[in-house]
Design an enzyme around this catalytic site. Structure first.
Site, PDB file in Angstrom:
ATOM      1  N   HIS A 214       9.766   3.881  -0.958  1.00  0.00           N
ATOM      2  CA  HIS A 214      10.557   2.924  -0.185  1.00  0.00           C
ATOM      3  C   HIS A 214      11.032   1.796  -1.086  1.00  0.00           C
ATOM      4  O   HIS A 214      10.519   1.595  -2.189  1.00  0.00           O
ATOM      5  CB  HIS A 214       9.727   2.333   0.958  1.00  0.00           C
ATOM      6  CG  HIS A 214       8.602   1.455   0.479  1.00  0.00           C
ATOM      7  ND1 HIS A 214       7.468   1.959  -0.104  1.00  0.00           N
ATOM      8  CD2 HIS A 214       8.456   0.095   0.465  1.00  0.00           C
ATOM      9  CE1 HIS A 214       6.657   0.976  -0.443  1.00  0.00           C
ATOM     10  NE2 HIS A 214       7.241  -0.163  -0.122  1.00  0.00           N
ATOM     11  N   ASP A 216      11.354  -2.381  -0.698  1.00  0.00           N
ATOM     12  CA  ASP A 216      10.911  -3.457   0.185  1.00  0.00           C
ATOM     13  C   ASP A 216      12.132  -4.078   0.847  1.00  0.00           C
ATOM     14  O   ASP A 216      13.081  -4.481   0.163  1.00  0.00           O
ATOM     15  CB  ASP A 216      10.152  -4.529  -0.600  1.00  0.00           C
ATOM     16  CG  ASP A 216       8.805  -4.034  -1.113  1.00  0.00           C
ATOM     17  OD1 ASP A 216       8.302  -3.024  -0.591  1.00  0.00           O
ATOM     18  OD2 ASP A 216       8.261  -4.660  -2.045  1.00  0.00           O
ATOM     19  N   HIS A 270       9.671   2.688  -4.893  1.00  0.00           N
ATOM     20  CA  HIS A 270       8.295   2.699  -5.367  1.00  0.00           C
ATOM     21  C   HIS A 270       7.370   3.256  -4.293  1.00  0.00           C
ATOM     22  O   HIS A 270       7.756   3.371  -3.124  1.00  0.00           O
ATOM     23  CB  HIS A 270       7.855   1.304  -5.821  1.00  0.00           C
ATOM     24  CG  HIS A 270       7.962   0.232  -4.777  1.00  0.00           C
ATOM     25  ND1 HIS A 270       9.167  -0.317  -4.388  1.00  0.00           N
ATOM     26  CD2 HIS A 270       7.026  -0.409  -4.036  1.00  0.00           C
ATOM     27  CE1 HIS A 270       8.977  -1.238  -3.474  1.00  0.00           C
ATOM     28  NE2 HIS A 270       7.668  -1.305  -3.222  1.00  0.00           N
ATOM     29  N   ARG A 280      -8.820   1.598  -3.636  1.00  0.00           N
ATOM     30  CA  ARG A 280      -7.946   0.661  -4.353  1.00  0.00           C
ATOM     31  C   ARG A 280      -7.551  -0.456  -3.409  1.00  0.00           C
ATOM     32  O   ARG A 280      -7.277  -0.213  -2.226  1.00  0.00           O
ATOM     33  CB  ARG A 280      -6.692   1.387  -4.855  1.00  0.00           C
ATOM     34  CG  ARG A 280      -5.629   0.491  -5.493  1.00  0.00           C
ATOM     35  CD  ARG A 280      -4.472   1.305  -6.051  1.00  0.00           C
ATOM     36  NE  ARG A 280      -3.418   0.436  -6.536  1.00  0.00           N
ATOM     37  CZ  ARG A 280      -2.316   0.133  -5.850  1.00  0.00           C
ATOM     38  NH1 ARG A 280      -2.122   0.652  -4.652  1.00  0.00           N
ATOM     39  NH2 ARG A 280      -1.405  -0.676  -6.367  1.00  0.00           N
TER      40      ARG A 280
END
Length: 349
Positions: A214, A216, A270, A280
């Site tokens: 996507h 942002d 990204h 994570r």
């Protein structure tokens, strides 16, 4: 998170189509420029300008941020995300309220669920995160104090990272050639979002995504990663990884800033991948204009060689589009422009 047995059987909501899946071999790292915020000079401005015209990512170091506060945030991750699911659900996002806990957004998506948990808070008034936890967690005594302290830590982080973001938009203004004060003033009043992401270890990471590919939709993202890799960007036709550096912040351009720069500064596709061995954590601050601000470029960014690329819009319009009509992906800004134009045809002033 639901149990792996539930996920990787009949429901399959977490299983992504094959064309989205990642190779078990990590991609090569992207050579992301590191910008020293305490020694920003014309050479650094050219480096930022080059990065933002090509892939929209750079890293800031020597930023003056209180790293002890970062440690407190990550201790908070351990405190909250390791709670039993039923306990975390007390803080879940309610219909019409964007603030709180979510596990994979099943209220928004039916398929391609992301393998992650989040805590999301929109910018409102001072002390709101602390009050949120004190009101929803139904605790008393020492337990209540623990949740209040957690809320205060998240609140302090949000306020501090906004200060860092003002330094970053000053850098962007200088690099773009419009001056350091313009974007600081534009974003002085803002409607920003802070999201605390937890990506649990996954039994079959090759079948799912932490966050799908996507752009942002927001203006500028300031991301802090822990030591576990997982952020990847699509540059020059291939996926590249961004190595984690807990002492630095990753900056990337979003669709709203692309429109503000008249397409000169570009965001980059990204994604976040997960792994079998380690969880994570990351925390993202999404800078957004105030609700009343009109998103349009300065006249000096429009020319015969670079004509106007996007119609005027407000951040609430783009937010509504991504929340109700279009899942943020590689086509968000183009689809949003078409949606705006279609509305103008159907409902002219």
């Amino acid at each position: 998170m639901p149990s792996p047995t539930t996920i990787f059987t009949a429901a399959g909501q977490f299983i992504w189509p094959e064309n989205y899946r990642c190779s078990p071999i990590p991609p090569p790292p992207l050579d992301v420029p590191q910008i020293d915020l305490q020694n920003f000079d014309p050479t650094a401005a050219k480096i930022v300008d080059h990065a933002c015209r090509n892939h929209g990512f750079f890293v800031v170091v020597n930023h003056g941020f209180d790293m002890k506060l970062i440690e407190e945030v990550h201790h908070g991750y351990d405190f909250f995300f390791k709670l039993p699911l039923e306990e975390k659900k007390k803080a879940r996002r309610k219909a019409g309220d964007p603030n709180g806990y979510s596990s994979s957004y099943p209220d928004r998506f039916a398929t391609k669920l992301p393998w992650k948990e989040t805590l999301t808070f929109y910018h409102t008034v001072e002390g709101d995160i602390e009050r949120f936890f004190m009101e929803v967690m139904e605790k008393q005594g020492e337990e209540l104090h623990a949740y209040a302290a957690f809320g205060r830590t998240l609140q302090k982080y949000r306020e501090a990272v906004h200060g860092l973001c003002m330094k970053v938009v000053e850098v962007l203004g200088v690099s773009l050639g419009v001056g350091g004060e313009y974007f600081k003033e534009f974003f002085k009043d803002h409607d920003s979002i802070t999201r605390f992401n937890h990506y649990p270890s996954c039994p079959e990471p090759e079948l799912t995504m932490g966050t799908g590919p996507h752009y942002d939709p927001t203006a500028v993202t300031i991301l802090h990663q822990d030591h576990v890799p997982g952020l990847e960007v699509f540059v020059d036709g291939e996926w590249r990884s961004i190595a984690p550096n807990p002492q630095a912040f990753v900056v990337n351009i979003g669709d709203t800033f692309t429109a503000l720069s008249n397409g000169i500064y570009k965001g980059c596709l990204h994604r976040a991948v997960v792994n079998r061995d380690s969880s994570r954590n990351s925390v993202a601050f999404f800078l957004c204009p105030s609700r009343e601000k009109l998103v349009c470029p300065l006249e000096q960014l429009v020319s015969d060689e670079n004509p106007r690329m996007y119609p005027d819009f407000t951040w609430p319009e783009l937010l509504e589009f991504t929340q109700k009509h279009h899942r943020a992906d590689e086509e968000t800004l183009g689809a949003f422009v078409a949606w705006i134009q279609d509305k103008e045809v159907k409902h002219p002033n």
